[in-house]
Design a protein around this motif. Structure first.
Motif, PDB file in Angstrom:
ATOM      1  N   ASN A 198       0.833  -1.199   0.000  1.00 15.73           N
ATOM      2  CA  ASN A 198       0.000   0.000   0.000  1.00 15.73           C
ATOM      3  C   ASN A 198       0.873   1.257   0.000  1.00 15.73           C
ATOM      4  OD1 ASN A 198      -2.626   1.387   0.361  1.00 15.73           O
ATOM      5  ND2 ASN A 198      -1.737   1.981   2.325  1.00 15.73           N
ATOM      6  N   ILE A 199       0.498   2.232  -0.824  1.00  9.93           N
ATOM      7  CA  ILE A 199       1.175   3.530  -0.867  1.00  9.93           C
ATOM      8  C   ILE A 199       0.153   4.586  -0.454  1.00  9.93           C
ATOM      9  CG2 ILE A 199       2.337   5.223  -2.327  1.00  9.93           C
ATOM     10  CD1 ILE A 199       3.126   2.872  -4.161  1.00  9.93           C
ATOM     11  N   THR A 200       0.454   5.327   0.587  1.00 15.04           N
ATOM     12  CA  THR A 200      -0.484   6.345   1.054  1.00 15.04           C
ATOM     13  C   THR A 200      -0.404   7.584   0.156  1.00 15.04           C
ATOM     14  OG1 THR A 200       1.183   7.128   2.634  1.00 15.04           O
ATOM     15  CG2 THR A 200      -0.473   5.568   3.447  1.00 15.04           C
ATOM     16  N   PRO A 201      -1.493   8.361   0.073  1.00 19.91           N
ATOM     17  CA  PRO A 201      -1.518   9.514  -0.843  1.00 19.91           C
ATOM     18  C   PRO A 201      -0.392  10.515  -0.629  1.00 19.91           C
ATOM     19  CG  PRO A 201      -3.727   9.019  -0.076  1.00 19.91           C
ATOM     20  CD  PRO A 201      -2.801   8.138   0.711  1.00 19.91           C
ATOM     21  N   ASP A 202       0.076  10.645   0.602  1.00 16.75           N
ATOM     22  CA  ASP A 202       1.150  11.613   0.855  1.00 16.75           C
ATOM     23  C   ASP A 202       2.486  11.180   0.278  1.00 16.75           C
ATOM     24  OD1 ASP A 202       0.826   9.590   2.916  1.00 16.75           O
ATOM     25  OD2 ASP A 202       2.443  10.582   4.004  1.00 16.75           O
ATOM     26  N   LYS A 203       2.572   9.936  -0.195  1.00 21.47           N
ATOM     27  CA  LYS A 203       3.813   9.436  -0.802  1.00 21.47           C
ATOM     28  C   LYS A 203       3.811   9.548  -2.321  1.00 21.47           C
ATOM     29  CE  LYS A 203       5.631   8.094   3.140  1.00 21.47           C
ATOM     30  NZ  LYS A 203       4.545   8.449   4.072  1.00 21.47           N
ATOM     31  N   ILE A 204       2.704  10.065  -2.881  1.00 22.11           N
ATOM     32  CA  ILE A 204       2.626  10.263  -4.330  1.00 22.11           C
ATOM     33  C   ILE A 204       3.524  11.430  -4.726  1.00 22.11           C
ATOM     34  CG2 ILE A 204       1.049  10.765  -6.245  1.00 22.11           C
ATOM     35  CD1 ILE A 204       0.497   8.115  -4.842  1.00 22.11           C
ATOM     36  N   ALA A 205       4.122  11.355  -5.911  1.00 24.90           N
ATOM     37  CA  ALA A 205       4.962  12.444  -6.406  1.00 24.90           C
ATOM     38  C   ALA A 205       4.198  13.763  -6.362  1.00 24.90           C
ATOM     39  CB  ALA A 205       5.410  12.145  -7.835  1.00 24.90           C
ATOM     40  N   VAL A 206       4.888  14.826  -5.979  1.00 21.96           N
ATOM     41  CA  VAL A 206       4.242  16.117  -5.742  1.00 21.96           C
ATOM     42  C   VAL A 206       3.445  16.595  -6.961  1.00 21.96           C
ATOM     43  CG1 VAL A 206       4.642  18.553  -5.260  1.00 21.96           C
ATOM     44  CG2 VAL A 206       5.936  16.820  -4.012  1.00 21.96           C
ATOM     45  N   ALA A 207       4.033  16.505  -8.144  1.00 20.06           N
ATOM     46  CA  ALA A 207       3.355  16.986  -9.350  1.00 20.06           C
ATOM     47  C   ALA A 207       2.062  16.217  -9.617  1.00 20.06           C
ATOM     48  CB  ALA A 207       4.290  16.878 -10.554  1.00 20.06           C
ATOM     49  N   GLU A 208       2.048  14.944  -9.248  1.00 21.49           N
ATOM     50  CA  GLU A 208       0.851  14.120  -9.448  1.00 21.49           C
ATOM     51  C   GLU A 208      -0.127  14.269  -8.293  1.00 21.49           C
ATOM     52  OE1 GLU A 208       2.588  10.287  -9.924  1.00 21.49           O
ATOM     53  OE2 GLU A 208       3.398  10.733 -11.913  1.00 21.49           O
ATOM     54  N   ARG A 209       0.382  14.675  -7.148  1.00 20.74           N
ATOM     55  CA  ARG A 209      -0.466  14.828  -5.971  1.00 20.74           C
ATOM     56  C   ARG A 209      -1.324  16.087  -6.060  1.00 20.74           C
ATOM     57  NH1 ARG A 209       3.315  14.248  -2.007  1.00 20.74           N
ATOM     58  NH2 ARG A 209       3.336  16.417  -1.310  1.00 20.74           N
ATOM     59  N   LYS A 210      -0.826  17.119  -6.744  1.00 17.89           N
ATOM     60  CA  LYS A 210      -1.567  18.391  -6.795  1.00 17.89           C
ATOM     61  C   LYS A 210      -2.950  18.244  -7.436  1.00 17.89           C
ATOM     62  CE  LYS A 210       2.315  21.609  -6.503  1.00 17.89           C
ATOM     63  NZ  LYS A 210       3.100  22.673  -7.188  1.00 17.89           N
ATOM     64  N   PRO A 211      -3.082  17.643  -8.623  1.00 18.17           N
ATOM     65  CA  PRO A 211      -4.435  17.472  -9.177  1.00 18.17           C
ATOM     66  C   PRO A 211      -5.290  16.509  -8.368  1.00 18.17           C
ATOM     67  CG  PRO A 211      -2.789  16.398 -10.571  1.00 18.17           C
ATOM     68  CD  PRO A 211      -2.039  17.218  -9.582  1.00 18.17           C
ATOM     69  N   LEU A 212      -4.653  15.527  -7.739  1.00 15.29           N
ATOM     70  CA  LEU A 212      -5.375  14.615  -6.858  1.00 15.29           C
ATOM     71  C   LEU A 212      -5.981  15.384  -5.686  1.00 15.29           C
ATOM     72  CD1 LEU A 212      -5.976  11.609  -5.918  1.00 15.29           C
ATOM     73  CD2 LEU A 212      -3.836  11.780  -4.629  1.00 15.29           C
ATOM     74  N   GLU A 213      -5.163  16.214  -5.050  1.00 18.06           N
ATOM     75  CA  GLU A 213      -5.635  16.992  -3.906  1.00 18.06           C
ATOM     76  C   GLU A 213      -6.684  18.022  -4.324  1.00 18.06           C
ATOM     77  OE1 GLU A 213      -2.105  18.614  -2.175  1.00 18.06           O
ATOM     78  OE2 GLU A 213      -1.698  16.819  -0.983  1.00 18.06           O
ATOM     79  N   ALA A 214      -6.519  18.616  -5.487  1.00 16.07           N
ATOM     80  CA  ALA A 214      -7.495  19.608  -5.948  1.00 16.07           C
ATOM     81  C   ALA A 214      -8.879  18.985  -6.077  1.00 16.07           C
ATOM     82  CB  ALA A 214      -7.055  20.205  -7.281  1.00 16.07           C
ATOM     83  N   ALA A 215      -8.936  17.793  -6.652  1.00 16.59           N
ATOM     84  CA  ALA A 215     -10.223  17.111  -6.819  1.00 16.59           C
ATOM     85  C   ALA A 215     -10.798  16.661  -5.483  1.00 16.59           C
ATOM     86  CB  ALA A 215     -10.054  15.915  -7.751  1.00 16.59           C
ATOM     87  N   CYS A 216      -9.948  16.103  -4.624  1.00 23.08           N
ATOM     88  CA  CYS A 216     -10.423  15.606  -3.331  1.00 23.08           C
ATOM     89  C   CYS A 216     -10.801  16.754  -2.407  1.00 23.08           C
ATOM     90  CB  CYS A 216      -9.360  14.719  -2.679  1.00 23.08           C
ATOM     91  SG  CYS A 216      -9.060  13.170  -3.557  1.00 23.08           S
ATOM     92  N   ASP A 217     -10.072  17.864  -2.481  1.00 25.89           N
ATOM     93  CA  ASP A 217     -10.429  19.047  -1.690  1.00 25.89           C
ATOM     94  C   ASP A 217     -11.809  19.566  -2.088  1.00 25.89           C
ATOM     95  OD1 ASP A 217      -8.012  18.939  -0.380  1.00 25.89           O
ATOM     96  OD2 ASP A 217      -7.181  20.780  -1.264  1.00 25.89           O
ATOM     97  N   GLN A 218     -12.056  19.641  -3.389  1.00 22.89           N
ATOM     98  CA  GLN A 218     -13.348  20.145  -3.863  1.00 22.89           C
ATOM     99  C   GLN A 218     -14.483  19.228  -3.410  1.00 22.89           C
ATOM    100  OE1 GLN A 218     -14.213  23.079  -5.271  1.00 22.89           O
ATOM    101  NE2 GLN A 218     -16.251  22.283  -4.848  1.00 22.89           N
ATOM    102  N   HIS A 219     -14.264  17.948  -3.491  1.00 24.89           N
ATOM    103  CA  HIS A 219     -15.288  16.993  -3.038  1.00 24.89           C
ATOM    104  C   HIS A 219     -15.552  17.155  -1.547  1.00 24.89           C
ATOM    105  CE1 HIS A 219     -16.506  12.979  -1.419  1.00 24.89           C
ATOM    106  NE2 HIS A 219     -17.408  13.124  -2.361  1.00 24.89           N
ATOM    107  N   LEU A 220     -14.482  17.308  -0.772  1.00 22.39           N
ATOM    108  CA  LEU A 220     -14.631  17.476   0.670  1.00 22.39           C
ATOM    109  C   LEU A 220     -15.405  18.752   0.994  1.00 22.39           C
ATOM    110  CD1 LEU A 220     -14.074  16.627   3.559  1.00 22.39           C
ATOM    111  CD2 LEU A 220     -11.778  17.627   3.357  1.00 22.39           C
ATOM    112  N   ARG A 221     -15.093  19.831   0.294  1.00 21.97           N
ATOM    113  CA  ARG A 221     -15.840  21.076   0.492  1.00 21.97           C
ATOM    114  C   ARG A 221     -17.334  20.863   0.220  1.00 21.97           C
ATOM    115  NH1 ARG A 221     -13.140  25.769   1.084  1.00 21.97           N
ATOM    116  NH2 ARG A 221     -10.919  25.835   0.530  1.00 21.97           N
TER     117      ARG A 221
END
Length: 239
Positions: A152-175
């Motif tokens: 298992n790889i946790t989301p915080d271990k994803i490469a930064v450039a790939e994590r940004k769009p992931l976080e943008a989508a998940c942040d919007q959903h959380l909001r």
């Protein structure tokens, strides 16, 4: 209808995330909102309605023997089946790692984190219906990231450039979920989830944290369920 709005938001997140790609160390990605949609849909339809939720709990992403199998956050098989009263057929991801099979409710493994968390709430509330009258649980991200070995790889271990769009989508959903449920308190289960809540600078709920129940945590192994009970009392969630 609140359940439909929550389902629509989850579908939108799933669609957005399906367009992303990830490089090493990620070898394979499971999207629980895709193949395990039946479980997540049943969870939302049963427990996502009613008025505003006083408390929203936020986890990180699916564990291999929990939400990855059931589509339910912290979805340990026995807890989902016996306490939440949900048992539905679960499909398989398009590509499956041989060391991380998706067997749905036939899975014989137990997700310790889910067993601990739902077990805690089963001790504090007479029924799942009573718990969900004032609370709701969701995960920040519905994706499971697997290495070539199946680890298992946790989301915080994803490469930064790939994590940004992931976080943008998940942040919007959380909001969106926070706006729909209008909680007084948003509780991060573990440090990662708490930081996600803090990053959004939410105007409505106050933010708290709960010890993550992971067996990888020496503190959780030593102090569960005593410490989280104390944290819930400090937050004013239970007496």
């Amino acid at each position: 209808m609140k359940q439909q709005a929550l389902l629509d938001a989850a579908r939108e997140l799933s669609t957005t995330l399906s367009r992303l790609s990830f490089s090493a160390p990620v070898s394979m990605v499971y999207n629980a909102y895709d193949y395990a949609w039946a479980g997540h849909e049943a969870y939302i339809k049963r427990f996502g309605g009613g008025g505003r939720k006083r408390v929203v709990y936020l986890g990180m992403n699916p564990g291999p023997w929990g939400m990855a199998q059931t589509g339910v956050p912290f979805g340990e098989i026995a807890a989902v089946r016996d306490w939440l009263g949900i048992e539905v057929p679960i499909a398989k991801p398009a590509h499956e790692h041989p060391k991380r099979p998706i067997e749905g409710f036939a899975c014989s493994r137990s997700e310790v984190s889910g067993r601990r968390l739902w077990g805690l709430f089963a001790e504090l509330y007479e029924s799942a219906d009573e718990f969900f009258q004032e609370a709701f649980i969701l995960n920040y991200c519905p994706l499971s990231f697997l290495s070539e070995s199946g680890a298992n790889i946790t989301p915080d271990k994803i490469a930064v450039a790939e994590r940004k769009p992931l976080e943008a989508a998940c942040d919007q959903h959380l909001r969106t979920v926070i706006e729909l449920l209008q909680p007084e308190i948003a509780v991060g289960v573990g440090g990662f989830a708490t930081k996600c809540l803090q990053r959004l600078s939410l105007k409505g709920p106050r933010i708290g944290t709960l010890l993550h129940p992971s067996p990888a945590s020496p503190i959780a192994n030593r102090e569960w369920p005593g410490r989280p009970r104390h944290q819930l009392r400090e937050l004013g969630i239970v007496g």
